[in-house]
Structure formats: structure tokens, C-alpha cells
Write a protein that holds these residues in place. Sequence first.
Motif, PDB file in Angstrom:
ATOM      1  N   HIS A 181     -21.423  48.708  24.836  1.00 27.34           N
ATOM      2  CA  HIS A 181     -22.888  48.789  24.739  1.00 27.34           C
ATOM      3  C   HIS A 181     -23.538  48.957  26.111  1.00 27.34           C
ATOM      4  O   HIS A 181     -24.640  48.454  26.332  1.00 27.34           O
ATOM      5  N   GLY A 182     -22.881  49.687  27.014  1.00 26.02           N
ATOM      6  CA  GLY A 182     -23.373  49.831  28.367  1.00 26.02           C
ATOM      7  C   GLY A 182     -24.803  50.335  28.483  1.00 26.02           C
ATOM      8  O   GLY A 182     -25.648  49.692  29.124  1.00 26.02           O
ATOM      9  N   PRO A 183     -25.140  51.476  27.861  1.00 23.32           N
ATOM     10  CA  PRO A 183     -26.509  52.013  27.960  1.00 23.32           C
ATOM     11  C   PRO A 183     -27.569  51.046  27.427  1.00 23.32           C
ATOM     12  O   PRO A 183     -28.648  50.924  28.009  1.00 23.32           O
ATOM     13  N   GLN A 184     -27.264  50.361  26.344  1.00 27.32           N
ATOM     14  CA  GLN A 184     -28.216  49.407  25.773  1.00 27.32           C
ATOM     15  C   GLN A 184     -28.460  48.234  26.724  1.00 27.32           C
ATOM     16  O   GLN A 184     -29.600  47.811  26.937  1.00 27.32           O
ATOM     17  N   LEU A 185     -27.385  47.712  27.312  1.00 23.01           N
ATOM     18  CA  LEU A 185     -27.513  46.592  28.236  1.00 23.01           C
ATOM     19  C   LEU A 185     -28.272  47.003  29.494  1.00 23.01           C
ATOM     20  O   LEU A 185     -29.090  46.244  30.018  1.00 23.01           O
ATOM     21  N   GLU A 186     -28.003  48.228  29.971  1.00 20.43           N
ATOM     22  CA  GLU A 186     -28.708  48.732  31.142  1.00 20.43           C
ATOM     23  C   GLU A 186     -30.203  48.848  30.859  1.00 20.43           C
ATOM     24  O   GLU A 186     -31.051  48.489  31.688  1.00 20.43           O
ATOM     25  N   ASP A 187     -30.536  49.322  29.669  1.00 23.33           N
ATOM     26  CA  ASP A 187     -31.942  49.458  29.272  1.00 23.33           C
ATOM     27  C   ASP A 187     -32.635  48.098  29.246  1.00 23.33           C
ATOM     28  O   ASP A 187     -33.775  47.960  29.715  1.00 23.33           O
ATOM     29  N   GLU A 188     -31.948  47.081  28.726  1.00 21.81           N
ATOM     30  CA  GLU A 188     -32.530  45.740  28.656  1.00 21.81           C
ATOM     31  C   GLU A 188     -32.807  45.185  30.048  1.00 21.81           C
ATOM     32  O   GLU A 188     -33.834  44.542  30.278  1.00 21.81           O
ATOM     33  N   VAL A 189     -31.884  45.436  30.982  1.00 24.19           N
ATOM     34  CA  VAL A 189     -32.067  44.941  32.347  1.00 24.19           C
ATOM     35  C   VAL A 189     -33.271  45.609  33.001  1.00 24.19           C
ATOM     36  O   VAL A 189     -34.105  44.945  33.640  1.00 24.19           O
ATOM     37  N   TYR A 190     -33.392  46.924  32.839  1.00 21.71           N
ATOM     38  CA  TYR A 190     -34.519  47.635  33.453  1.00 21.71           C
ATOM     39  C   TYR A 190     -35.844  47.227  32.811  1.00 21.71           C
ATOM     40  O   TYR A 190     -36.879  47.159  33.493  1.00 21.71           O
TER      41      TYR A 190
END
Length: 345
Positions: free
Chosen positions: A252-261
Motif C-alpha cells: 500500500h505504498g502510494p496510499q501511505l505516502e498520500d496519507e503522510v503528505y
Amino acid sequence: MLKWFEQVQDGGNIVCSRIRLARNLSEYPFPSKLSQEDGKEMLARLSEGLGDLGDMDGRDYEAAYLDELNELDRRALNERQILSPSLLDRKAPMSILITKEEDISLILNGLDHIRIQVWSPGLGLGESLKTADKLDDYINARFSYAFDEKYGYLTSFPTNVGTGLKATAIVHLPTLSMGKKFPSMLNDMGRIGVSIRGMYGEGRENYGSLYEISNQKTMGRTEKELTDLVAKVAVQLDDQERQIREMSLASHGPQLEDEVYKSYGVLKYARRLSMKDAMTFLSQIMTGICDGLIKPVEPCSVFRLMLGIQTANLQKLSDRPLDKGELDGARAAYLRGELPELSQR
């Protein structure tokens, strides 16, 4: 000169660690039984006997009488993990010796006659123990401790008798703590002699996902054995957190990155932030930096920001008392000013 909590971590989930030693003088009753007059006499003797402390370790110490500080200053010391909550309203004579970096402090006539505390960023329990032992030897060469050949160092609370040592590691467990087995895992820790509790929040909520790991017992093991036990558990939890996060990133890399940003965006532009929301978003930022999802232009200690948004700190930055709504506004303004810019990826 940087405070210890302003120093940037190495990217791991072990945020910081602490060694605390509780000691009492043999010729005085414990603080709870000590009269005001005897308390003042003891503080005067300690102040004179520890006057060359800075010459011993080459550090700059500041001294203050805690009972003369106002409530806000005491609360700020509590928020920075220097003063115990139980001492906030204590009226007895108390004093503190503390380094400018705030990594070493001695509370005199608090819960015990002397409490030595040494903080370090990351997992520095071994070095902190050496520093605390050096201070302990320096004091004991000048003052006689309350010590029993069978039980060890005698303290105000029976739970501290023996070594008088409390070793603590603070770990960030945002993913591991979400698992269904996490509560039972915390309960099982008691079997090996450690306790784990959340730092912020009420009940089962833990804003920021920071957990304190500490030894439960102070007898039956040496100081080094107790310190090694806490360090071992901290490393194990760090490894488990890393493994789970690596699997999550893989799927779930892209999803986790989106949450951080998104968390960064809220912190960078919000005009009002509650303590719960600010701690939750800062936890996301801490996770994102550790996992390489975001990279600040300048090195950033997220734990420093977590301390900075606490109520007393915000009140001290203001020129007047703030109500809850104003505190939420001050918290958002503080983070807008302190949160670093991000490198372009």
C-alpha cells in the motif's frame, strides 16, 4: 546549544531513552516525613556539597528552587519530562540542578532526597547509565546514602528499593499498536519484568503512538541487567514495527505516502489544531520520515515538535493566558512556523 530533544534521531522508531536513579540520605527522614526546616537544611547542605558538580563532568548546570517557580514553569518542566506530575503541587522546599541541554537533571527533596535523571536521543541507555553512575559516585563520596545490605538502596516507594533504577525507552509504534494482539502483548510484557504504557491520551487512546518501556522490578538484578532488559525489549518492538511497515509499504505504498503528505498539509496550513489531531498528524510525519516517504529540507526532530505543542509551552510563548480555542490557534501557528519545508521528490 541544542537541547537533547532537539537532536535529530537516526531514523529508527526508538525515539529516546532515560536512566533515573532514586537515592536518599541516611540521616534524614524520607521527603514525605521531612519537616520544612529540615528540608531547607538538607537542601542547603546538598547545594554546598554539589557546588563543583560542573567541574566534575565539564557541563554547565543551572540551579533553581522549584517551590519558588510559578505553576506554569513547573508544568513546562513536566511537559519536557523533567519534573514528575506528582511534584507539580508540592509545597515543600525543592530544588533542581539541570544542564543547559536538559539531558541531565537532579531533583532534590522531591519524591526522594535525590533523583538523578539522564536523557539521550535514540537508544542510549548504556551511555546514560555510565553518566548516571558517575554522578551517583560523585554524590555518594560526599553524602551517606540510606542503604541496606540485604535490600539495597532504600527509597520512598517500595517499588524502587534495591537498585533504585528506572530505565525507560520511548518507542514509536504507529502500526504495531493498531494490531488486535497488541493489548495482550502489552500484558505479557509483565512476565519478563517490563511495563509498557502510552505517553499521551486517555484510556486506550494514545495520541502520537508513543510508548514508554520501563523495568518493573528494581531488586534481584543489577543496574546493567535491568538496563539491558529494557533495551532488548525496545529493539524487539522496533524490529516488529519495521517488519510490519515494510509489508504495508510493499502493498500500500502510494496510499501511505498520500496519507503522510495530507498530514503534512494539515499541519502546515491549519489555523486551529487540537492536541489529539496535532499529535496524530505529527505521528504520521514521524512515520513518513522514518520510512523515507518524505524528506525535510532541514533535519527535523519531530519529538521536539510534540513537546512544543504541549499546553504549558504554548502558554509560555504567549504574553497572556490562553483559553482552549486560543490554544488550538497557538498550536497551529507554532507548527506552521516550526515545521520544515520538504525536499522535492
